[in-house]
Design an enzyme around this catalytic site. Sequence first.
Site, mmCIF file in Angstrom:
data_model
loop_
_atom_site.group_PDB
_atom_site.id
_atom_site.type_symbol
_atom_site.label_atom_id
_atom_site.label_comp_id
_atom_site.label_asym_id
_atom_site.label_seq_id
_atom_site.Cartn_x
_atom_site.Cartn_y
_atom_site.Cartn_z
ATOM 1 C CG ASN A 9 -1.686 1.248 1.444
ATOM 2 O OD1 ASN A 9 -1.806 2.052 0.523
ATOM 3 N ND2 ASN A 9 -2.233 1.438 2.640
ATOM 4 C CD1 TRP A 10 3.784 1.315 -2.692
ATOM 5 C CD2 TRP A 10 4.105 2.710 -4.419
ATOM 6 N NE1 TRP A 10 4.821 0.816 -3.438
ATOM 7 C CE2 TRP A 10 5.030 1.646 -4.516
ATOM 8 C CE3 TRP A 10 4.111 3.700 -5.397
ATOM 9 C CZ2 TRP A 10 5.966 1.573 -5.555
ATOM 10 C CZ3 TRP A 10 5.041 3.618 -6.436
ATOM 11 C CH2 TRP A 10 5.960 2.568 -6.503
ATOM 12 C CE LYS A 11 0.258 3.412 4.809
ATOM 13 N NZ LYS A 11 0.181 3.570 6.236
ATOM 14 C CG HIS A 92 -5.651 1.835 5.347
ATOM 15 N ND1 HIS A 92 -5.239 2.733 6.303
ATOM 16 C CD2 HIS A 92 -4.607 1.010 5.139
ATOM 17 C CE1 HIS A 92 -3.987 2.466 6.651
ATOM 18 N NE2 HIS A 92 -3.579 1.412 5.955
ATOM 19 C CD GLU A 94 -2.816 5.424 6.897
ATOM 20 O OE1 GLU A 94 -2.803 5.472 5.654
ATOM 21 O OE2 GLU A 94 -1.875 4.958 7.572
ATOM 22 C CD GLU A 162 -3.453 -2.692 7.364
ATOM 23 O OE1 GLU A 162 -2.378 -2.963 6.862
ATOM 24 O OE2 GLU A 162 -4.041 -1.617 7.193
ATOM 25 N N GLY A 168 2.653 1.925 10.784
ATOM 26 C CA GLY A 168 3.647 2.990 10.649
ATOM 27 C C GLY A 168 4.374 3.335 11.935
ATOM 28 C CB SER A 208 5.301 -2.200 11.996
ATOM 29 O OG SER A 208 4.893 -0.881 12.273
ATOM 30 N N GLY A 229 2.781 -1.206 4.294
ATOM 31 C CA GLY A 229 2.826 0.204 3.934
ATOM 32 C C GLY A 229 4.246 0.636 3.608
ATOM 33 N N GLY A 230 4.935 1.204 4.600
ATOM 34 C CA GLY A 230 6.254 1.800 4.390
ATOM 35 C C GLY A 230 7.246 0.902 3.658
#
Length: 248
Positions: A9-11, A92, A94, A162, A168, A208, A229-230
């Site tokens: 997920n590049w957000k 998600h 977010e 999640e 993150g 993470s 994610g990251g």
Amino acid sequence: MRRKLAAGNWKMNGTRADLAEIAALAEAHPEPGCEVLICPPATLIDRARAVAGPSVALGGQDCHAAGSGAHTGDISAVMLLDAGAHYVILGHSERREDHGESSDMVRDKARAAMEAGLRAIVCIGESLAQREAQNTLDIIAGQLSHSIPDSATGENLVVAYEPIWAIGTGLTPTTDQIGEVHDFMRMKLETRFGEGVGRSVRLLYGGSVKPGNAAEIFAVSNVDGALVGGASLKAADFGGIVTALAQS
Ligand code: PEP
């Protein structure tokens, strides 16, 4: 047999220059031994197709519940499919937080995605306060039941657990905590949809995940892959996770 899935997920990260990371991932993993998915910003999906090759699938990060209409700034499931996506991340945390998305809204989006022919990756997870109050399984049960439409099957639905506090932050639940939630989700899905469908829905862990902790997470029962994610932004990092999943 559930196909393992490593989903990135590049957000809200990435411009055309970053397509080189998708190209590098595809080049390094032409036969990855698991399904590999990158969900870049919607602006990049069409261009990403040209570099992703057959080993890397593409997905969106949200879609509207309606097929078309007066919804400025939104993107429909059909548009994502048209751009080259086969998956879409929905609900998600977010988006639940930034855009006030309720589980009922997520369910309507998931239904639209499935009708359009996309696979929905529905995200659920508890906050730190909810975990500390020992409400995790209640929260998971509620989100699971409200966020997933009756039209779900093992083909068109993936569920991502999640925990919000792990996204993150570098924090991860223990493998026992992950296993408890994943076994619980499997039981709930089997109860609602029957054993056939319930057993075939893939369950991802997200929060993470890094190359260094991926192998122990993938060894947990009912973990069929990860939503990352990251660590999905760089081909080398995500490639390490792909390799750990393929070997699990
Ligand atoms: C995510 O946003 O879905 C996620 C899991 O992020 P990270 O891997 O950076 O914790």
